[in-house]
Design an enzyme around this catalytic site. Structure first.
Site, PDB file in Angstrom:
ATOM      1  N   GLY A  53       0.776  -1.241   0.000  1.00  0.00           N
ATOM      2  CA  GLY A  53       0.000   0.000   0.000  1.00  0.00           C
ATOM      3  C   GLY A  53       0.805   1.287   0.000  1.00  0.00           C
ATOM      4  O   GLY A  53       0.391   2.277  -0.585  1.00  0.00           O
ATOM      5  N   GLU A 107       3.817   4.219   6.129  1.00  0.00           N
ATOM      6  CA  GLU A 107       2.571   3.454   5.996  1.00  0.00           C
ATOM      7  C   GLU A 107       1.588   4.187   5.089  1.00  0.00           C
ATOM      8  O   GLU A 107       1.600   5.426   5.019  1.00  0.00           O
ATOM      9  CB  GLU A 107       1.920   3.317   7.383  1.00  0.00           C
ATOM     10  CG  GLU A 107       1.941   1.935   7.988  1.00  0.00           C
ATOM     11  CD  GLU A 107       1.087   0.906   7.254  1.00  0.00           C
ATOM     12  OE1 GLU A 107       0.800   1.032   6.044  1.00  0.00           O
ATOM     13  OE2 GLU A 107       0.708  -0.061   7.922  1.00  0.00           O
ATOM     14  N   ASP A 108       0.720   3.430   4.435  1.00  0.00           N
ATOM     15  CA  ASP A 108      -0.332   4.067   3.646  1.00  0.00           C
ATOM     16  C   ASP A 108      -1.441   4.593   4.546  1.00  0.00           C
ATOM     17  O   ASP A 108      -1.858   5.736   4.431  1.00  0.00           O
ATOM     18  CB  ASP A 108      -0.897   3.108   2.575  1.00  0.00           C
ATOM     19  CG  ASP A 108      -1.309   1.753   3.134  1.00  0.00           C
ATOM     20  OD1 ASP A 108      -1.051   1.462   4.320  1.00  0.00           O
ATOM     21  OD2 ASP A 108      -1.886   0.959   2.365  1.00  0.00           O
ATOM     22  N   ASP A 111      -5.506   2.302  10.557  1.00  0.00           N
ATOM     23  CA  ASP A 111      -6.935   2.097  10.784  1.00  0.00           C
ATOM     24  C   ASP A 111      -7.101   1.659  12.249  1.00  0.00           C
ATOM     25  O   ASP A 111      -7.075   2.491  13.148  1.00  0.00           O
ATOM     26  CB  ASP A 111      -7.395   1.048   9.755  1.00  0.00           C
ATOM     27  CG  ASP A 111      -8.867   0.712   9.811  1.00  0.00           C
ATOM     28  OD1 ASP A 111      -9.601   1.325  10.588  1.00  0.00           O
ATOM     29  OD2 ASP A 111      -9.298  -0.176   9.065  1.00  0.00           O
ATOM     30  N   ILE A 161     -11.509   3.326   1.624  1.00  0.00           N
ATOM     31  CA  ILE A 161     -11.018   4.098   0.479  1.00  0.00           C
ATOM     32  C   ILE A 161     -10.059   3.267  -0.383  1.00  0.00           C
ATOM     33  O   ILE A 161      -9.488   2.286   0.081  1.00  0.00           O
ATOM     34  CB  ILE A 161     -10.307   5.389   0.930  1.00  0.00           C
ATOM     35  CG1 ILE A 161      -9.153   5.048   1.888  1.00  0.00           C
ATOM     36  CG2 ILE A 161     -11.283   6.348   1.604  1.00  0.00           C
ATOM     37  CD1 ILE A 161      -8.204   6.187   2.087  1.00  0.00           C
ATOM     38  N   ASP A 167      -5.785  -0.479  -1.970  1.00  0.00           N
ATOM     39  CA  ASP A 167      -6.508  -1.409  -2.832  1.00  0.00           C
ATOM     40  C   ASP A 167      -7.822  -1.885  -2.234  1.00  0.00           C
ATOM     41  O   ASP A 167      -8.030  -1.854  -1.025  1.00  0.00           O
ATOM     42  CB  ASP A 167      -5.654  -2.655  -3.077  1.00  0.00           C
ATOM     43  CG  ASP A 167      -5.513  -3.502  -1.806  1.00  0.00           C
ATOM     44  OD1 ASP A 167      -5.070  -2.954  -0.780  1.00  0.00           O
ATOM     45  OD2 ASP A 167      -5.878  -4.686  -1.836  1.00  0.00           O
ATOM     46  N   ARG A 173      -4.865   0.214  -6.843  1.00  0.00           N
ATOM     47  CA  ARG A 173      -3.634   0.841  -6.349  1.00  0.00           C
ATOM     48  C   ARG A 173      -3.093   1.882  -7.321  1.00  0.00           C
ATOM     49  O   ARG A 173      -2.430   2.829  -6.931  1.00  0.00           O
ATOM     50  CB  ARG A 173      -2.538  -0.218  -6.132  1.00  0.00           C
ATOM     51  CG  ARG A 173      -2.875  -1.251  -5.063  1.00  0.00           C
ATOM     52  CD  ARG A 173      -1.611  -2.018  -4.670  1.00  0.00           C
ATOM     53  NE  ARG A 173      -1.905  -3.234  -3.944  1.00  0.00           N
ATOM     54  CZ  ARG A 173      -2.110  -3.303  -2.631  1.00  0.00           C
ATOM     55  NH1 ARG A 173      -2.080  -2.215  -1.894  1.00  0.00           N
ATOM     56  NH2 ARG A 173      -2.342  -4.459  -2.051  1.00  0.00           N
TER      57      ARG A 173
HETATM   58  P1  IMP Z   1      -4.760  -1.579  10.661  1.00  0.00           P
HETATM   59  O1  IMP Z   1      -3.791  -2.680  11.017  1.00  0.00           O
HETATM   60  O2  IMP Z   1      -6.170  -1.908  11.063  1.00  0.00           O
HETATM   61  O3  IMP Z   1      -4.336  -0.218  11.165  1.00  0.00           O
HETATM   62  O4  IMP Z   1      -4.857  -1.539   9.094  1.00  0.00           O
HETATM   63  C1  IMP Z   1      -3.835  -1.068   8.345  1.00  0.00           C
HETATM   64  C2  IMP Z   1      -3.764  -1.693   6.959  1.00  0.00           C
HETATM   65  O5  IMP Z   1      -5.049  -2.105   6.476  1.00  0.00           O
HETATM   66  C3  IMP Z   1      -3.287  -0.644   6.006  1.00  0.00           C
HETATM   67  O6  IMP Z   1      -1.881  -0.654   5.886  1.00  0.00           O
HETATM   68  C4  IMP Z   1      -3.986  -1.017   4.724  1.00  0.00           C
HETATM   69  O7  IMP Z   1      -3.194  -1.952   4.018  1.00  0.00           O
HETATM   70  C5  IMP Z   1      -5.270  -1.661   5.153  1.00  0.00           C
HETATM   71  N1  IMP Z   1      -6.389  -0.682   5.147  1.00  0.00           N
HETATM   72  C6  IMP Z   1      -6.943  -0.058   6.208  1.00  0.00           C
HETATM   73  N2  IMP Z   1      -7.951   0.756   5.841  1.00  0.00           N
HETATM   74  C7  IMP Z   1      -8.020   0.661   4.494  1.00  0.00           C
HETATM   75  C8  IMP Z   1      -8.867   1.303   3.494  1.00  0.00           C
HETATM   76  O8  IMP Z   1      -9.765   2.122   3.773  1.00  0.00           O
HETATM   77  N3  IMP Z   1      -8.630   0.942   2.208  1.00  0.00           N
HETATM   78  C9  IMP Z   1      -7.663   0.042   1.837  1.00  0.00           C
HETATM   79  N4  IMP Z   1      -6.864  -0.554   2.726  1.00  0.00           N
HETATM   80  C10 IMP Z   1      -7.029  -0.248   4.045  1.00  0.00           C
HETATM   81 MG    MG Z   2      -0.672  -1.225   4.358  1.00  0.00          MG
END
Ligand code: IMP
Ligand code: MG
Length: 183
Positions: A53, A107-108, A111, A161, A167, A173
């Protein structure tokens, strides 16, 4: 720029135009250039791109930052479709020889923060000297973890998103603007 796009079975509408993303990246890069100005060729910053990402964000940062750095990558995954599984899998492990290094995670999106927590724990176990987090996007109403997010380019509400590296089941992407799920 299209107002709507379709990926797999879902439609998405325009959310953040490329121009606004680039401005937010300019601002973050300026902060990084200040904060890492003292890094040297002997002790470069390890810029750790989280695949897949963050590739576009990392590339855009690389075009803008001017301190000595070494580019590395790793890959963790937790998302399936449009939601998190809650389980963070390591698909490409961290590089070796990180002991004593200054690491900047790129990081992208943050969440739930599961990914960033797992990654910072792995880095601390490798005895890095310093670890900071730089993320393009933050879902600030969702993130409740303690890991400090040092550099956040943009905050967004809790929506799914795509685009600019992000993605939906691997598609989207390569779209230069960011789109949000249209429900
Ligand atoms: P976390 O571990 O819940 O913080 O999620 C982080 C990872 O989930 C990110 O690096 C993304 O790869 C993916 N992700 C989280 N939200 C989204 C989104 O809205 N669209 C696409 N990928 C997401
Ligand atoms: Mg990611």
């Amino acid at each position: 720029m299209e107002n709507k796009i379709h990926l797999h079975d879902k439609s998405f509408k325009i959310f953040i135009p490329n121009e606004d993303i680039e401005k937010a990246i300019d601002a973050v890069a300026a902060r990084l250039n200040q904060d890492y100005a003292s890094s040297t060729d002997e002790d470069p910053v390890i810029l750790l791109c989280t695949l897949n990402g963050a590739v576009i964000f990392a590339a855009e940062l690389l075009k803008r930052v001017n301190f000595p750095l070494v580019l590395k990558a790793c890959k963790l995954s937790s998302y399936e479709g449009t939601s998190t599984t809650g389980v963070v899998k390591t698909e490409i492990p961290l590089p070796d020889n990180l002991e004593g290094k200054k690491v900047l995670i790129v990081e992208d999106i943050v969440d739930t923060g599961g990914t960033i927590v797992a990654l910072t724990e792995q880095l601390k176990a490798k005895k890095v000297a310093d670890v900071r987090v730089c993320t393009l996007l933050l879902k600030k109403d969702v993130y409740k973890k303690d890991v400090k997010l040092d550099y956040v380019a943009m905050e967004i509400p809790n929506r799914f998103i795509v685009g600019f590296g992000l993605d939906y089941d691997e598609l989207g992407r390569n779209i230069k603007d960011i789109y949000v799920l249209d429900e």
